[in-house]
Structure formats: C-alpha cells, structure tokens
Write an enzyme that holds these catalytic residues in place. Sequence first.
Site, PDB file in Angstrom:
ATOM      1  CB  CYS A 169      18.844  -7.014   4.411  1.00  0.00           C
ATOM      2  SG  CYS A 169      18.684  -8.594   3.552  1.00  0.00           S
ATOM      3  CB  CYS A 172      20.827  -7.849   1.454  1.00  0.00           C
ATOM      4  SG  CYS A 172      19.093  -8.289   1.572  1.00  0.00           S
ATOM      5  CG  ASP A 173      23.509  -4.987   2.728  1.00  0.00           C
ATOM      6  OD1 ASP A 173      23.535  -5.147   1.500  1.00  0.00           O
ATOM      7  OD2 ASP A 173      22.745  -4.206   3.298  1.00  0.00           O
TER       8      ASP A 173
HETATM    9  C1  LIG Z   1      17.181  -1.825   2.003  1.00  0.00           C
HETATM   10  C2  LIG Z   1      16.959  -3.180   1.411  1.00  0.00           C
HETATM   11  C3  LIG Z   1      17.964  -3.829   0.709  1.00  0.00           C
HETATM   12  C4  LIG Z   1      17.739  -5.085   0.169  1.00  0.00           C
HETATM   13  N1  LIG Z   1      18.745  -5.712  -0.533  1.00  0.00           N
HETATM   14  C5  LIG Z   1      18.490  -6.914  -1.108  1.00  0.00           C
HETATM   15  C6  LIG Z   1      19.480  -7.594  -1.860  1.00  0.00           C
HETATM   16  O1  LIG Z   1      20.622  -7.124  -1.982  1.00  0.00           O
HETATM   17  N2  LIG Z   1      19.146  -8.778  -2.433  1.00  0.00           N
HETATM   18  C7  LIG Z   1      17.905  -9.345  -2.297  1.00  0.00           C
HETATM   19  O2  LIG Z   1      17.641 -10.415  -2.853  1.00  0.00           O
HETATM   20  N3  LIG Z   1      16.970  -8.730  -1.570  1.00  0.00           N
HETATM   21  C8  LIG Z   1      17.226  -7.541  -0.980  1.00  0.00           C
HETATM   22  N4  LIG Z   1      16.270  -6.926  -0.229  1.00  0.00           N
HETATM   23  C9  LIG Z   1      14.966  -7.572  -0.105  1.00  0.00           C
HETATM   24  C10 LIG Z   1      14.137  -7.334  -1.390  1.00  0.00           C
HETATM   25  O3  LIG Z   1      14.163  -5.966  -1.703  1.00  0.00           O
HETATM   26  C11 LIG Z   1      12.711  -7.794  -1.187  1.00  0.00           C
HETATM   27  O4  LIG Z   1      12.705  -9.141  -0.780  1.00  0.00           O
HETATM   28  C12 LIG Z   1      11.908  -7.659  -2.487  1.00  0.00           C
HETATM   29  O5  LIG Z   1      11.954  -6.334  -2.966  1.00  0.00           O
HETATM   30  C13 LIG Z   1      10.466  -8.055  -2.280  1.00  0.00           C
HETATM   31  O6  LIG Z   1       9.808  -7.872  -3.471  1.00  0.00           O
HETATM   32  P1  LIG Z   1       8.231  -7.673  -3.540  1.00  0.00           P
HETATM   33  O7  LIG Z   1       7.892  -7.541  -4.976  1.00  0.00           O
HETATM   34  O8  LIG Z   1       7.571  -8.724  -2.767  1.00  0.00           O
HETATM   35  O9  LIG Z   1       7.918  -6.327  -2.747  1.00  0.00           O
HETATM   36  P2  LIG Z   1       8.526  -4.865  -2.785  1.00  0.00           P
HETATM   37  O10 LIG Z   1       9.842  -4.802  -3.428  1.00  0.00           O
HETATM   38  O11 LIG Z   1       8.381  -4.374  -1.395  1.00  0.00           O
HETATM   39  O12 LIG Z   1       7.497  -4.064  -3.708  1.00  0.00           O
HETATM   40  C14 LIG Z   1       6.207  -3.752  -3.259  1.00  0.00           C
HETATM   41  C15 LIG Z   1       5.525  -2.893  -4.296  1.00  0.00           C
HETATM   42  O13 LIG Z   1       4.163  -2.705  -3.959  1.00  0.00           O
HETATM   43  C16 LIG Z   1       3.789  -1.374  -4.227  1.00  0.00           C
HETATM   44  N5  LIG Z   1       2.614  -1.066  -3.414  1.00  0.00           N
HETATM   45  C17 LIG Z   1       2.471  -1.262  -2.086  1.00  0.00           C
HETATM   46  N6  LIG Z   1       1.227  -0.911  -1.711  1.00  0.00           N
HETATM   47  C18 LIG Z   1       0.590  -0.496  -2.838  1.00  0.00           C
HETATM   48  C19 LIG Z   1      -0.725  -0.010  -3.110  1.00  0.00           C
HETATM   49  N7  LIG Z   1      -1.636   0.105  -2.138  1.00  0.00           N
HETATM   50  N8  LIG Z   1      -1.033   0.332  -4.377  1.00  0.00           N
HETATM   51  C20 LIG Z   1      -0.125   0.210  -5.373  1.00  0.00           C
HETATM   52  N9  LIG Z   1       1.133  -0.268  -5.176  1.00  0.00           N
HETATM   53  C21 LIG Z   1       1.469  -0.599  -3.926  1.00  0.00           C
HETATM   54  C22 LIG Z   1       5.025  -0.565  -3.903  1.00  0.00           C
HETATM   55  O14 LIG Z   1       4.964   0.680  -4.531  1.00  0.00           O
HETATM   56  C23 LIG Z   1       6.091  -1.487  -4.476  1.00  0.00           C
HETATM   57  O15 LIG Z   1       6.204  -1.256  -5.839  1.00  0.00           O
HETATM   58  C24 LIG Z   1      16.488  -5.693   0.341  1.00  0.00           C
HETATM   59  C25 LIG Z   1      15.481  -5.046   1.074  1.00  0.00           C
HETATM   60  C26 LIG Z   1      15.722  -3.806   1.607  1.00  0.00           C
HETATM   61  C27 LIG Z   1      14.652  -3.097   2.407  1.00  0.00           C
END
Ligand SMILES: Cc1cc2nc3c(=O)[nH]c(=O)nc-3n(C[C@H](O)[C@H](O)[C@H](O)COP(=O)(O)OP(=O)(O)OC[C@H]3O[C@@H](n4cnc5c(N)ncnc54)[C@H](O)[C@@H]3O)c2cc1C
Length: 348
Positions: A169, A172-173
Amino acid sequence: MATPPSSGGSTPHSTGHASVPEVAGAAAHRLVIIGSGPAGWTAAIYAARAQLHPVVYIGVPKADPGPILPGGQLMLTTEVENYPGFEHGIQGPAMMEIFQKQAQRFGTVVAPEDIVSVDFSKRPFTMTTSEGAVVRAQSVIVATGATANWLGLENEMRLARSGGGVSACAVCDGALPAFRNQVLAVVGGGDTAMEEATYLTKFASTVYIVHRRDSFRASKIMQERFMSRHNAKVLWNSAVVDVVGDQTIEGVLIEDTVTKQRSRLDVKGLFIAIGHTPTTKFLKTSGLEFDESGYIVLKSRGSVTNIPGVFAAGDVADGQYRQAVTAAGMGCQAALDAERWLAAEGVH
Ligand SMILES: Cc1cc2nc3c(=O)[nH]c(=O)nc-3n(C[C@H](O)[C@H](O)[C@H](O)COP(=O)(O)OP(=O)(O)OC[C@H]3O[C@@H](n4cnc5c(N)ncnc54)[C@H](O)[C@@H]3O)c2cc1C
C-alpha cells in the site's frame, strides 16, 4: 508500515464478547453485520446508537488468517499515520481495539464466528455460521473487506511482516521517512500500479515499475501520468524473483522474462501492486451482484445492493480507495441506510 499475514496470526479481540441472543422461530435480529474491520465496527457504532441491537460476526481467528481476520486488515499493520484523530499515529491492532470497544459501549453484540453461507432469497434472511448455527436477520451489512495479493516470495513476506521496506500500500506507507529520496520499485502493470508508482514519485529519488510484459494493461492516461514524472522508470519483461536484505530491503533480484537472465536492482522499498481479492466467496450464490473483479456492486452513492435489505460497506464494495477512513465512512452510510430501510419496512 503495512505487513501481510504471518503464520500464527494476529491476536483477535477477545475482550467482552456478549453471548449472541437466541433467535427462535420467525424472530430475527434487526441487523447482522458481517465483518469487524473499520467498516463493520463503524456500522455497529451507528446502528447500536440507533438501538438496532446489531450483532457483528467478526470471523474466527486462524493460524494463517487469509481473508478472515477479526479486526480486519489493520491487524496486519504496524503504524497507521493517516487516520484522523490520531495526531501521532497509532498501531493498527490498537486502533481496531478502540473501534470494537466503542461499538460494544453502545451494546453491540460480538459473535466470534465466520458466516459460511447465506440465503438472501427471502426475509428474514438466513445465514449459517462456522458452528453450524442458523442466524436470522431482517437486514444485513456485508463488510467483509478484501486482501492484498502478494508475489508469495519468502523474503518478500518476511520483510513485509517485519516492516522492512516491503509493502502492498503506497498510499499507506509511501510517505514514511524510510522511503524519502530513495530508489523504490513497484511491481504491477495495471491502473493501481500506475497510481501507486505515481504517488511514490513525490517522495522517492527514482521509482521503477517492474513489469513482466512489454506493455502495460493500465489505461493510457494513467500510464502517461506516471511516465511524465522526471524520476519514473520502467523495467519491461522483468519479474521480481527474490528480495535481498536482512533487517531492511537492500535490493531485488530481477529475472528477464524473455532471456531468463538475472540481475540485481538496488532499492530501499518494494511496493506490490498486483491487485486485491474482495472477500465474497461465501456470497457467490447469494444473488448479490458483483463486478468483474468480484466487488459487490452498489446501486447508489450509499450502500444499497441489488437485494433490498442487504447493504455493503468498505473494501468489499470499493476497489478504488481502499483506506480505513473510507471504509469507516461507508460503514456509517450502511448503518444509516439500514436504519431508514427498516423504518420504512415497519420493522421496530
Ligand atoms: C497491510 C495493510 C496496511 C494498511 N495500512 C493502512 C493505513 O495505514 N491506513 C489506511 O487508511 N488503510 C490502510 N490499509 C487499508 C485498510 O486496512 C483497509 O482499507 C480497511 O481495513 C478496510 O476495512 P473493511 O472494514 O472494509 O475491511 P477489512 O479491514 O478487510 O475487514 C474485513 C472483516 O471481515 C471479516 N470477515 C471476512 N469474511 C468473513 C466471514 N465470512 N464471516 C465473518 N467475518 C468475515 C474479517 O474477519 C474482517 O474482520 C492497509 C491495508 C493493508 C492490507
């Protein structure tokens, strides 16, 4: 710094799980939220304050987390510097713990299970959990996120996990001090790779895009935007086959995909931009509409899907922005949409 899954996984938030109330016969939860990342918890905060008594299915912690990881993608991160409200940054897992506690403060029920299948063909909707329980709900918010795709090289994963200069990302970094005025490499050839590489040209001395073919599949405009930067370079017909460095990255081993000759490129950062996979496999037969990349299609500016009463929020429905703050904003929209829809349906 972004880090990928490590074997052993991240610690889930086990604090304060209330037991999930039994739903007998035709009775159903007003709102079930699937996913415990920024989108899911934000939806829960809004829905709980609106007295919808939401139940959040957070997923079961696994040794190799894959796409299901309680707390979501930020559990794989060290420093988050771009989420408003944390002036000095915060560790990703600590931030998600705060999200969860805030949601629970208003009465959100936390269910530490996966949802493994759904039936959205009739209401109340039914979902089956990893424990085999059947859950009924009048409305559902899908907030199951996405996972970044990696090359899968041992040293790539090691240095990504340790915050050693490998990331998935750039937004992000890329602005971190370690990458400023350094030579960086981006792997990929699509729009995302162009966007990430163009972003990095603001900070780096040189940005190489390493691409396995002799042309990009990215749109012309995105290619031109990158190529017009004075510090942009492309290595065509080139694949990263190893990452060099002990504590931090020192270079990458490049293989020419035509001649198979190998050479080393010295870099201080490697950004993998080869796409994301939305977590929608368990929804394939749900009747929900997906785009060609597997993201849930939203019918409006908000969170409305093609199935009335099923809403989607965060990275599972957003292949473009993929940030914690945008996911949280979409979670808010989904809760407000669900609340209005339930009121219009006369569900109290
Ligand atoms: C390594 C990394 C670093 C990042 N750093 C940053 C940063 O510094 N700043 C920033 O703004 N963004 C950052 N991001 C991006 C950010 O993490 C994502 O945009 C954000 O987390 C998305 O949120 P979300 O709630 O949509 O999904 P996610 O965070 O992906 O959460 C999905 C959730 O769904 C759950 N889930 C999935 N399938 C099921 C199922 N079948 N049953 C029950 N639960 C389920 C998982 O357990 C999880 O809890 C980073 C991403 C990565 C990969």
